[in-house]
Design a protein around this motif. Sequence first.
Motif, PDB file in Angstrom:
ATOM      1  N   LYS B 192      33.516  41.276  46.013  1.00  0.00           N
ATOM      2  CA  LYS B 192      34.764  41.170  45.281  1.00  0.00           C
ATOM      3  C   LYS B 192      35.859  41.077  46.326  1.00  0.00           C
ATOM      4  O   LYS B 192      35.810  41.741  47.359  1.00  0.00           O
ATOM      5  CB  LYS B 192      34.914  42.437  44.448  1.00  0.00           C
ATOM      6  N   LYS B 194      39.604  41.740  47.050  1.00  0.00           N
ATOM      7  CA  LYS B 194      40.710  42.469  46.480  1.00  0.00           C
ATOM      8  C   LYS B 194      41.991  41.695  46.707  1.00  0.00           C
ATOM      9  O   LYS B 194      42.315  41.322  47.814  1.00  0.00           O
ATOM     10  CB  LYS B 194      40.799  43.843  47.135  1.00  0.00           C
ATOM     11  N   GLU B 316      50.374  52.303  36.146  1.00  0.00           N
ATOM     12  CA  GLU B 316      50.090  51.392  35.046  1.00  0.00           C
ATOM     13  C   GLU B 316      50.502  52.019  33.708  1.00  0.00           C
ATOM     14  O   GLU B 316      51.043  51.371  32.831  1.00  0.00           O
ATOM     15  CB  GLU B 316      48.595  51.089  35.059  1.00  0.00           C
ATOM     16  N   ASP B 330      45.452  45.100  40.620  1.00  0.00           N
ATOM     17  CA  ASP B 330      44.398  44.311  41.222  1.00  0.00           C
ATOM     18  C   ASP B 330      44.112  43.126  40.307  1.00  0.00           C
ATOM     19  O   ASP B 330      43.721  43.286  39.155  1.00  0.00           O
ATOM     20  CB  ASP B 330      43.155  45.194  41.378  1.00  0.00           C
ATOM     21  N   ASP B 333      40.632  42.748  38.396  1.00  0.00           N
ATOM     22  CA  ASP B 333      40.379  43.541  37.199  1.00  0.00           C
ATOM     23  C   ASP B 333      41.319  43.187  36.067  1.00  0.00           C
ATOM     24  O   ASP B 333      40.936  43.181  34.906  1.00  0.00           O
ATOM     25  CB  ASP B 333      40.516  45.034  37.521  1.00  0.00           C
ATOM     26  N   ASN B 338      41.640  43.827  31.522  1.00  0.00           N
ATOM     27  CA  ASN B 338      42.582  44.401  30.568  1.00  0.00           C
ATOM     28  C   ASN B 338      43.829  43.575  30.283  1.00  0.00           C
ATOM     29  O   ASN B 338      44.739  44.047  29.639  1.00  0.00           O
ATOM     30  CB  ASN B 338      42.972  45.816  30.991  1.00  0.00           C
ATOM     31  N   SER B 370      30.449  49.215  46.107  1.00  0.00           N
ATOM     32  CA  SER B 370      29.895  49.377  44.773  1.00  0.00           C
ATOM     33  C   SER B 370      28.430  48.985  44.767  1.00  0.00           C
ATOM     34  O   SER B 370      28.101  47.855  45.108  1.00  0.00           O
ATOM     35  CB  SER B 370      30.641  48.489  43.775  1.00  0.00           C
ATOM     36  N   ASP B 427      39.507  47.765  25.937  1.00  0.00           N
ATOM     37  CA  ASP B 427      40.151  47.150  27.096  1.00  0.00           C
ATOM     38  C   ASP B 427      39.143  46.638  28.117  1.00  0.00           C
ATOM     39  O   ASP B 427      39.471  46.389  29.257  1.00  0.00           O
ATOM     40  CB  ASP B 427      41.130  48.117  27.748  1.00  0.00           C
ATOM     41  N   GLY B 429      36.687  47.911  29.883  1.00  0.00           N
ATOM     42  CA  GLY B 429      36.377  48.642  31.107  1.00  0.00           C
ATOM     43  C   GLY B 429      34.908  48.465  31.459  1.00  0.00           C
ATOM     44  O   GLY B 429      34.506  48.613  32.600  1.00  0.00           O
ATOM     45  N   TRP B 435      29.546  48.342  37.237  1.00  0.00           N
ATOM     46  CA  TRP B 435      30.221  48.159  38.512  1.00  0.00           C
ATOM     47  C   TRP B 435      29.225  48.003  39.644  1.00  0.00           C
ATOM     48  O   TRP B 435      29.479  47.326  40.628  1.00  0.00           O
ATOM     49  CB  TRP B 435      31.089  49.359  38.868  1.00  0.00           C
TER      50      TRP B 435
END
Lengths: 295, 543, 309
Positions: B192, B194, B316, B330, B333, B338, B370, B427, B429, B435
């Motif tokens: 990933k 960032k 947030e 980020d 994500d 979301n 992760s 949302d 998650g 993950w």
Amino acid sequence: MKRKSASEKIFNVIGYTILTLLAIIAVIPFVMIISSSVTAEHTILKYGYSLIPKEFSTQAYEKIFGFPDDVLRAYGVTIFNTFVGAVIGLFTTAMTAYVLSRKYFVWRNKFSFFFYFTTLFSGGIVPWYILCVRYLNLKEMPMIAQVAPYLLSVFNILIIKSFMQSIPDSISEAAKIDGAGEFRIFRQLMLPLSKPVLASIALFISIGYWNDWYLSFMFVDKAKYYSLQFYLYKILNAAEALARISSLSGHHVGEMPKENIKMAMAVIATGPIILLYPFLQKYFVKGLTIGAVKG
Amino acid sequence: MKHVSRKLCVIMAIMLIAVMPLSACKNSTNTDDTSGLTSNEAKGDSNTENNDTESDDGTTVDPIQEELAKGHVTLIGYQFGDNSVDHEAVLAKLNEKLEADINTTIEIRGIPWTDAETKYKLMFASGEEFDFCYSGAWIGFNSVATTNGYKSIDLDMVKTFAPDTYAATSADRWKQVTVKGNIYGLPNINAKIKNVLAVFRGDILDKYNITSISSPDEFVNALLKIAAGEDELLAWNVGNAEQNGRMRGTLYSQAKNLKDVISGVPLLSVDMLDDSYKIFKVYEDPDYLKYLETTKKLADAGVWSKSALANSDADENNFMAEKSACYIADAFDTFSRNDATMKALNPSYANRYFEVNPGYKKIPEGGNMSMLSINANSKYAERVMMMFNLFETDKSYFDLINYGIEGTHYEAVGETRYNALLPKYNDFGGFTISWGSNNSSLLRQNTTVPQEQIDAYNKSLAEDSIETPLATFTFDDTNYKNEIAAITNIVETYMIPIELGLTDQAEGLEKMKQKLETAGIDKLLEAVQTQLDAYIAEYNGNN
Amino acid sequence: MKQGKRKLFFKRVREYRQLLLMLLPAVIFFTIFSYLPMLGIGIAFERFTFDGGIFHSPWVGLDNFKFMFLSGDILNVTKNTFFYNILFILVNNCLEILCAIILAELTSKHFKRITQSLMFLPYFISWVVVGAFAYNVLNYESGSFNTLMEALNLQPYDFYNTPKIWILIIVLVCAWKNIGYGTIIYLSAVMGIDGAMYEAAKVDGANIFQRIRHITLPSLVPTIVILTLLSLGGIFRGDFSMFYQVTGNNAMLYSTTDVIDTYVTRSLISTSEFGMTAAAGLYQSVLCFVIIMIFNALVKRYNKDYSLF
């Protein structure tokens, strides 16, 4: 009724004033909790807590009881823990305290030290956890796991011990001469005489179990054995940790728990113990005083 | 008095007797553990078994078929956090699929976020029986690995039981999850990347005629304008360490392409583009001092609260609660999870995303951020790998664990987009277990994100990601734990208030320097530099 | 001589057999749940590994203790912990005794019951919520305190940048939360006082203040002593969640609000080592042990029955 003397009048004025003030200070935040629990979520976030709900909403309670089975089961678990823990715990605590309060028991200080020492030094959570999980297998016995580790507290033992020491020796000596054994003196004489302190310790033990989430957190995997406070705890404390972990890991971890639910849960959790307390209070007023026994 | 000692002896003796069987048990479990742990050996054994069967039959037996023939297995897995929306339904569906495909079902247990780190380690300490768990550098992967909590993973076995994963995962990724010569995690296939973006409320920006933000200066000016004009609303909510870190990134490190060399210690940085990889102390950098001037200006203008340090709300959340006009997010994500939820909850916001430091160099997240790891005492490593293979490379599984049930929770739009159904309620998650098996090439983005935004995002990732040994360097802190602990404390105590401009910065900085020196920052710097140099040399030698 | 002592020992065991039997459950309980895990103190001197466990992890001597002393702040933090606890002991006990005496003497039954229950309420409010309330009242821009000041045209007060005021806030909040609990112990002690003594004093014409001064207070001394000793036994331990939540873990207030527990937790955020946590705990235990041995000996000299052991 006798007329009150001047000093009693002064005392009453001071006494009522102080207690009223303290009660008000204590109750205001609680009113805020109740009020916030029936306030709409966005209003709390925006305006903070208030004494009177700015925008009334029962959404929090609706959400909590949206899973009535879970809440009720959690209540059941907690009531069980509290009842069993308080009965066994109080009896054992009092029995231990009785022995330590006997002046003719020459080892009483050694044993007191043996108990007290455990409050000073502890091996910490790791060995305790290993012992409980690996050797005592507490994870396999969720109902025992949530009661056993908190049965006795040195603090409670020593409080009762101190109370029993203040009861004149003459009372138990008389019984001893009559041939009563230690256990009988304890059960039939000292227990009734100690009602006020037993009532307070009973309350403390009950509160301890009622408010405990830690043992569930440590030993309970299955949701059906969650205690009430653990059920609530998961929501209460999650917000901050979530925020922290969300940024540590870079993962978005979903919505934060709602403020008004936090408050509603605080209300729900404290409710019953407030009901139990008045019941115990009668022992503070009517409790057998020594004078009554002697008389 | 002598009586006492006699009695003490008796007590001690009783205790010893009570303890002895304990330690004996301990010994025996230990030997068990170690035999399980040196799993190369154990693996070797099972391989020979396999070979035996093969030679006996005279035909080659597919090891996967053979494994499946062993019967049904229930795997126990740990994830963090509470269950996601409709956890039960999604899990039931997932188990249905797993049962059909690999004769396996999984049972998921959760560790509540609070005290997650403690509980996570206790799980291993107590020798609890479970099969797999989420793991990551930020949740103590290294320390659990070095203390032998995970099963070490044999690549041959991955090749056999998770062939798609094996094929798709680069050698580097495996290197990144190697600790002291052993592989302890199954990494995400694609790193990933960032990429942080500033999220602003569009309605507020319009009020002040702010149309674009593409440099730290413009960002600062926007904040100042909003702070001057808005009374009820803070321009930006910063406060706790993480928000502070994002602020430092946006206003200081990104523009200079800096990277911290020890995670959690934002004091020692290195320029990613400088081949000498010389580590320096940020507070000795003139640009850092300029950054402090900027934050002072922002603090004085009331961009954040004077009580910011005591505010533990997530930025947030503050943003969503109409308390602040901006936060740093980020992109990865936000776009894939979301965005739809945020837009559904606050439709008037008209969120806009800006890259404050366009073109700053991005590095792929290390494989160790992760993962899924296998518990040292799990008996079903093969099945875990088979499961992981499906999670990570099979789109139907990937969609299920990330977005839920199609038709109920989401609606697929092509291969790369999805419509969020019930966005206010869900949302996205995802299962947190997802993950550990992320694969960004299978990821879908919300249809609520404009295509230009996604294009810009992809473009910046494509153009600005760099490969650097820094991405995978982890400092071995075994001998420096004391220094790191002391320095972490100093960062929290001094650095954050200074950066928030709420104290006298010059005085605070001086005090912090002093404290850092006594706590051994130079010793730490030297140690990291030595390890980094060695790592770079090895890296260059290999590539 | 030796034999004589052994004989005496067994004679005593026989003599006390009932008492010893009654002690047995507690002894077993504390042996299992406290003494066995106590072996884990060894972790403080080890680099704990999961396969080595408590008994076979590598020994590192005093290395785990070092982090506390590296930056030189531990002294201040230890001092804070000590003085906060002294303040808590003084303030809480005084208030609790006061409340207990008033509750015992007042005649209106309903008033007593209601106030007593209400005073207990704060005990149930978790520190997280207390912290959130504190922030709501005290924050600079929108806190209710400063909103009020603004309405009165007064200068707003910057609580979160004024370390000294937090000593007062924390002591008050701690008293507020715990008074209900402590009052009950004193109240039950007052209830245990022989009623005949009060009657006799009344006959002698003593007024209410004299009765409190000469009967109630002296009778409470054992309880006061034992509660104080029990608190002294934890004098180097700070209630982590109280200090952390009430101040909002605000770095600007550390000079007056940082206690050993918050300090250690903060240090170990990025390197959570079992050994280091254990080391910090042991540091606190040893200090508490020293204090309690001194004070217990002092109390013992004054009156043997009042001491803890």
